[in-house]
Design a protein around this motif. Structure first.
Motif, mmCIF file in Angstrom:
data_model
loop_
_atom_site.group_PDB
_atom_site.id
_atom_site.type_symbol
_atom_site.label_atom_id
_atom_site.label_comp_id
_atom_site.label_asym_id
_atom_site.label_seq_id
_atom_site.Cartn_x
_atom_site.Cartn_y
_atom_site.Cartn_z
ATOM 1 N N PRO A 11 26.100 44.969 -66.806
ATOM 2 C CA PRO A 11 27.451 45.600 -66.578
ATOM 3 C C PRO A 11 28.331 44.260 -66.491
ATOM 4 O O PRO A 11 28.081 43.296 -65.641
ATOM 5 C CB PRO A 11 27.207 46.137 -65.400
ATOM 6 N N PRO A 12 29.665 44.449 -67.027
ATOM 7 C CA PRO A 12 30.739 43.264 -66.937
ATOM 8 C C PRO A 12 30.934 43.000 -65.540
ATOM 9 O O PRO A 12 31.147 41.619 -65.230
ATOM 10 C CB PRO A 12 31.701 43.863 -67.553
ATOM 11 N N GLU A 13 30.730 43.761 -64.463
ATOM 12 C CA GLU A 13 31.437 43.851 -63.130
ATOM 13 C C GLU A 13 30.446 42.575 -62.401
ATOM 14 O O GLU A 13 30.772 42.042 -61.424
ATOM 15 C CB GLU A 13 31.584 44.844 -62.596
ATOM 16 N N ILE A 14 29.039 42.641 -62.958
ATOM 17 C CA ILE A 14 28.049 41.592 -62.432
ATOM 18 C C ILE A 14 27.660 40.397 -63.126
ATOM 19 O O ILE A 14 26.698 39.852 -62.753
ATOM 20 C CB ILE A 14 26.811 42.163 -62.029
ATOM 21 N N ARG A 15 28.229 40.416 -64.535
ATOM 22 C CA ARG A 15 27.845 39.589 -65.352
ATOM 23 C C ARG A 15 27.709 38.080 -64.807
ATOM 24 O O ARG A 15 26.764 37.246 -64.839
ATOM 25 C CB ARG A 15 28.887 39.312 -66.582
ATOM 26 N N GLU A 16 28.824 37.525 -63.918
ATOM 27 C CA GLU A 16 28.931 36.122 -63.344
ATOM 28 C C GLU A 16 27.723 36.019 -62.632
ATOM 29 O O GLU A 16 27.353 34.913 -62.398
ATOM 30 C CB GLU A 16 30.278 35.984 -62.817
ATOM 31 N N LYS A 17 27.540 37.085 -61.484
ATOM 32 C CA LYS A 17 26.389 36.979 -60.789
ATOM 33 C C LYS A 17 25.017 36.796 -61.403
ATOM 34 O O LYS A 17 24.178 36.037 -60.920
ATOM 35 C CB LYS A 17 26.235 38.268 -59.735
ATOM 36 N N TYR A 18 24.677 37.608 -62.585
ATOM 37 C CA TYR A 18 23.755 37.619 -63.267
ATOM 38 C C TYR A 18 23.438 36.142 -63.894
ATOM 39 O O TYR A 18 22.471 35.472 -63.764
ATOM 40 C CB TYR A 18 23.707 38.236 -64.326
ATOM 41 N N THR A 49 29.380 43.319 -72.438
ATOM 42 C CA THR A 49 27.911 43.641 -71.683
ATOM 43 C C THR A 49 26.921 42.721 -72.019
ATOM 44 O O THR A 49 25.870 42.721 -71.762
ATOM 45 C CB THR A 49 27.544 45.100 -71.744
#
Length: 102
Positions: A11-18, A49
């Motif tokens: 999901p785009p909203e957690i991409r940086e965390k991933y 995504t």
């Protein structure tokens, strides 16, 4: 050289965390493996995504010599850090072909 190519849907909203956790856990682990040459994260500007991981190995033998038990341990550590398991939706293997200089 062999390329391990993995595409993950995140999901785009957690991409940086991933990407951050992938570097902290997966890339740190891979860096300890014989034959690991490096890793890149590719982002598709037309698909927020899609996270594509491009991992370079000296030989296929080096890549495939990592025990499945150790891979499972690292996967569990990563999933726990993320709070969810993001499956690989596509994968491929490539061999880099070098041509002599003319």
């Amino acid at each position: 050289m062999v390329i391990e190519w993995l595409k993950i849907e995140v999901p785009p909203e957690i991409r940086e965390k991933y990407i951050q956790k992938d570097a902290e856990i997966w890339t740190a682990f891979l860096a300890t493996c014989p034959g690991f040459l490096g890793k890149e994260v590719w982002l598709n500007p037309n698909d927020p995504t899609a996270v594509t991981l491009v991992i370079r190995w000296e030989t296929r033998e080096h890549w495939k010599s990592i025990s499945s038990e150790r891979l499972q341990q690292v996967e569990e550590q990563f999933d726990q850090a993320m709070g969810y398991s993001y499956p690989i939706i596509d994968s491929a293997e490539y061999q880099v072909r070098k041509f002599p200089q003319v």
